[in-house]
Enzyme design. Structure first.
Site, PDB file in Angstrom:
ATOM      1  N   ILE A 213       0.833  -1.209   0.000  1.00 30.85           N
ATOM      2  CA  ILE A 213       0.000   0.000   0.000  1.00 30.85           C
ATOM      3  C   ILE A 213       0.869   1.263   0.000  1.00 30.85           C
ATOM      4  CG2 ILE A 213      -1.637   1.297   1.437  1.00 30.85           C
ATOM      5  CD1 ILE A 213      -2.729  -1.499   2.367  1.00 30.85           C
ATOM      6  N   GLY A 283       3.445  -0.776   8.870  1.00 38.89           N
ATOM      7  CA  GLY A 283       2.751  -1.568   9.889  1.00 38.89           C
ATOM      8  C   GLY A 283       3.201  -3.016   9.809  1.00 38.89           C
ATOM      9  N   TYR A 346      -2.393  -6.461  17.258  1.00 41.51           N
ATOM     10  CA  TYR A 346      -2.628  -5.662  16.044  1.00 41.51           C
ATOM     11  C   TYR A 346      -3.894  -4.814  16.207  1.00 41.51           C
ATOM     12  CZ  TYR A 346      -3.050  -4.870  10.956  1.00 41.51           C
ATOM     13  OH  TYR A 346      -3.147  -4.318   9.706  1.00 41.51           O
ATOM     14  N   THR A 381      -1.726  -7.880  -0.758  1.00 43.76           N
ATOM     15  CA  THR A 381      -0.333  -7.437  -0.583  1.00 43.76           C
ATOM     16  C   THR A 381       0.474  -8.556   0.078  1.00 43.76           C
ATOM     17  OG1 THR A 381      -0.610  -6.618   1.672  1.00 43.76           O
ATOM     18  CG2 THR A 381      -1.083  -5.053  -0.083  1.00 43.76           C
TER      19      THR A 381
HETATM   20  P1  NAD Z   1       3.373  -4.602   3.714  1.00 41.44           P
HETATM   21  O1  NAD Z   1       3.883  -5.571   4.716  1.00 41.44           O
HETATM   22  O2  NAD Z   1       3.244  -5.006   2.297  1.00 41.44           O
HETATM   23  O3  NAD Z   1       4.209  -3.247   3.789  1.00 41.44           O
HETATM   24  C1  NAD Z   1       4.525  -2.612   5.021  1.00 41.44           C
HETATM   25  C2  NAD Z   1       5.808  -1.836   4.859  1.00 41.44           C
HETATM   26  O4  NAD Z   1       6.129  -1.244   6.116  1.00 41.44           O
HETATM   27  C3  NAD Z   1       6.983  -2.734   4.474  1.00 41.44           C
HETATM   28  O5  NAD Z   1       7.654  -2.204   3.348  1.00 41.44           O
HETATM   29  C4  NAD Z   1       7.865  -2.741   5.712  1.00 41.44           C
HETATM   30  O6  NAD Z   1       9.245  -2.886   5.434  1.00 41.44           O
HETATM   31  C5  NAD Z   1       7.534  -1.395   6.313  1.00 41.44           C
HETATM   32  N1  NAD Z   1       7.855  -1.359   7.734  1.00 41.44           N
HETATM   33  C6  NAD Z   1       7.520  -2.274   8.685  1.00 41.44           C
HETATM   34  N2  NAD Z   1       8.057  -1.944   9.869  1.00 41.44           N
HETATM   35  C7  NAD Z   1       8.744  -0.783   9.686  1.00 41.44           C
HETATM   36  C8  NAD Z   1       9.520   0.048  10.531  1.00 41.44           C
HETATM   37  N3  NAD Z   1       9.707  -0.247  11.815  1.00 41.44           N
HETATM   38  N4  NAD Z   1      10.085   1.154   9.991  1.00 41.44           N
HETATM   39  C9  NAD Z   1       9.927   1.458   8.678  1.00 41.44           C
HETATM   40  N5  NAD Z   1       9.193   0.700   7.832  1.00 41.44           N
HETATM   41  C10 NAD Z   1       8.613  -0.409   8.324  1.00 41.44           C
HETATM   42  O7  NAD Z   1       1.982  -4.108   4.299  1.00 41.44           O
HETATM   43  P2  NAD Z   1       0.701  -3.514   3.554  1.00 41.44           P
HETATM   44  O8  NAD Z   1      -0.233  -4.634   3.345  1.00 41.44           O
HETATM   45  O9  NAD Z   1       1.098  -2.669   2.405  1.00 41.44           O
HETATM   46  O10 NAD Z   1       0.104  -2.646   4.750  1.00 41.44           O
HETATM   47  C11 NAD Z   1       0.317  -1.249   4.866  1.00 41.44           C
HETATM   48  C12 NAD Z   1      -0.506  -0.742   6.043  1.00 41.44           C
HETATM   49  O11 NAD Z   1      -1.890  -1.079   5.856  1.00 41.44           O
HETATM   50  C13 NAD Z   1      -0.102  -1.372   7.383  1.00 41.44           C
HETATM   51  O12 NAD Z   1      -0.183  -0.402   8.402  1.00 41.44           O
HETATM   52  C14 NAD Z   1      -1.152  -2.439   7.603  1.00 41.44           C
HETATM   53  O13 NAD Z   1      -1.348  -2.727   8.963  1.00 41.44           O
HETATM   54  C15 NAD Z   1      -2.380  -1.793   6.978  1.00 41.44           C
HETATM   55  N6  NAD Z   1      -3.379  -2.782   6.549  1.00 41.44           N
HETATM   56  C16 NAD Z   1      -3.141  -3.661   5.520  1.00 41.44           C
HETATM   57  C17 NAD Z   1      -4.137  -4.568   5.164  1.00 41.44           C
HETATM   58  C18 NAD Z   1      -3.958  -5.536   4.029  1.00 41.44           C
HETATM   59  O14 NAD Z   1      -4.905  -6.309   3.765  1.00 41.44           O
HETATM   60  N7  NAD Z   1      -2.841  -5.599   3.344  1.00 41.44           N
HETATM   61  C19 NAD Z   1      -5.331  -4.592   5.841  1.00 41.44           C
HETATM   62  C20 NAD Z   1      -5.538  -3.696   6.880  1.00 41.44           C
HETATM   63  C21 NAD Z   1      -4.554  -2.785   7.209  1.00 41.44           C
END
Ligand code: NAD
Length: 440
Positions: A213, A283, A346, A381
């Protein structure tokens, strides 16, 4: 990630089998993801239907100026139902009649957008306004199988129709492919005139920008003209650099939980004269039932998803590194709204973020700023790819659109909230979840 059922349900040789087996039949969702333009409604067949025609004349003129086709005799891409004058449950029959006439004319992927009053002067008006929520959420579930959506805006009486521009540009078009059954309560705000590109000359900072995202968001904000500071872990430096180079942005490799992270982010913001857009996207998940969860699994999730955000904001505030009119967006989750087995850590972090957003909204409002939470449902993702197969399949299907969303769907919601003229949306939680049954 490939959604095989989506392919099978829309391929001539396999579609009858999918039907015969009684499997969900997701439809391909029309999507629009390019930069915003002045004529967002060009070519869209729009029906404007109002309880009080005189009160909606402002909307009529405005829709025409955005290129809407207002007198279509056949299909409809957008039904804008203006119930801002609604005051009594006796008027709800009129709502039924209007929707009943319009729904058969909806094109695949059409939008229904209802405007209702945000304030009620008496209990009967409050009952009528709340009833509309029930109608919209139910209708959204009925039309979801066609890839169509329905959403509701609660509009303060004093809000100028021009403040609805970003909302109609987003919720009235293919930009909101995975947003349905949602209610946004708008705040009164002075109109802001938008020039295009929407974020020209603006600086945005996106955490977790190396993939998923965050990368989609960095690309989308750059498409609207923003200079994007892309932040992610040192371990993700290669994809981070790739995203930043692709959009002529800047890469900053750091762990947002590191003690020096707030100061480094402040320095990066100040080097650009402050931030106009701040997206707290990074996250992590460390799923386990509460009884078996280790302290480190608990602490790491709370540290990344919640505490680091509070520390970074406090440092940016203290250094006056957020520009007046800042647009801040925090990535929450439907787990933070509904709870989820195996995700107490979470859900705590994401529910905590929602509480934070609601409280901080009042603070940012005084300088024309906004902060909102975006709560994704199941998005395709790396994070959801790690789920066990059956959990993943259930997550994909348990929503009105019978499929997962794309990172671009969430990025589009963030780009909408980042618009300088999206000033009426503040302290809200916008779910991008296809009207997930979780916490609906
Ligand atoms: P992802 O795991 O694909 O990407 C998350 C990114 O955050 C990664 O590139 C990771 O390296 C980075 N990251 C993690 N810890 C870090 C830190 N301490 N410092 C700097 N960077 C850090 O996740 P995503 O699916 O793209 O999710 C993005 C956001 O959306 C998150 O907050 C997640 O909780 C939220 N979310 C995602 C979903 C989903 O279905 N994918 C659903 C609900 C919420």
């Amino acid at each position: 990630m490939t959604d095989r059922l989506l392919q099978l349900a829309n391929t001539p040789w396999s579609a009858p089998l999918v039907r015969l087996l009684g499997l969900p039949q997701p439809r391909p969702l029309p999507r629009k993801t390019a930069a915003y333009t002045r004529q967002e409604l060009a070519g869209r067949r729009v029906l404007l239907s109002a309880l009080d025609d005189t009160a909606s004349s402002d909307l009529h003129t405005w829709l025409q100026s955005r290129g809407a086709e207002l007198n279509s005799a056949d299909g409809l891409d957008l039904v804008l139902l203006d119930l801002r004058s609604l005051g009594h449950p006796a008027q709800l029959g009129e709502l039924r009649a209007r929707l009943q006439a319009a729904v058969p004319r909806l094109s695949p992927g059409a939008r229904v957008l209802v405007l209702a009053p945000a304030q009620a002067s008496h209990a009967q008006a409050a009952a009528a306004a709340a009833a509309v929520e029930g109608v919209v959420r139910s209708l959204a579930k009925e039309i979801g199988r066609r890839g169509a959506t329905a959403n509701l805006l609660q509009v303060p009486a004093e809000l100028d129709a021009s403040a609805l521009a970003p909302l109609v540009d987003f919720l009235g078009t293919a930009r909101s492919a995975y947003v349905s059954g949602q209610v946004l309560r708008l705040q009164a705000a002075p109109p802001v005139t938008l020039t295009f590109p929407a974020l020209q000359g603006h600086t945005a900072l996106v955490t977790g920008a190396a993939g998923g995202i965050g990368a989609a968001t960095a690309r989308r904000l750059a498409a609207d003209g923003a200079h994007v500071i892309c932040v992610d872990m040192q371990a993700a430096d290669v994809p981070l650099q790739r995203v930043a180079n692709e959009i002529n942005g800047q890469a900053l490799a750091l762990d947002i939980t590191a003690p020096d992270a707030p100061a480094r982010l402040v320095a990066a913001a100040q080097a650009r004269g402050g931030l106009d857009v701040l997206v707290h996207n990074a996250g992590i998940t460390r799923d386990r039932t509460l009884g078996r969860m280790s302290a480190s699994e608990w602490d790491s999730v709370l540290a990344v998803n919640l505490q680091s955000i509070l520390a970074i904001d406090a440092a940016l505030d203290a250094a006056h590194a957020l520009r007046p009119g800042v647009r801040e967006v925090c990535l929450a989750s439907i787990s933070g709204i509904a709870g989820n087995a195996g995700q107490t850590n979470y859900a705590a972090s994401k529910a905590g973020l929602i509480g934070y957003v609601r409280a901080r909204a009042t603070q940012l409002q005084t300088s024309g700023g906004t902060i909102n939470a975006v709560a994704p449902g199941f998005i395709e993702t790396a994070m959801t790819q790690k789920m066990p197969l059956m959990v993943r399949e259930a997550g994909r299907r348990l929503n009105a659109l019978k499929q997962g969303g794309q990172p671009e769907d969430v990025a589009e919601a963030i780009a909408f909230l980042a618009r300088p003229d999206a000033v009426a949306v503040n302290g809200q939680v916008l779910r991008v979840c296809g009207q997930s049954l979780l916490g609906a």
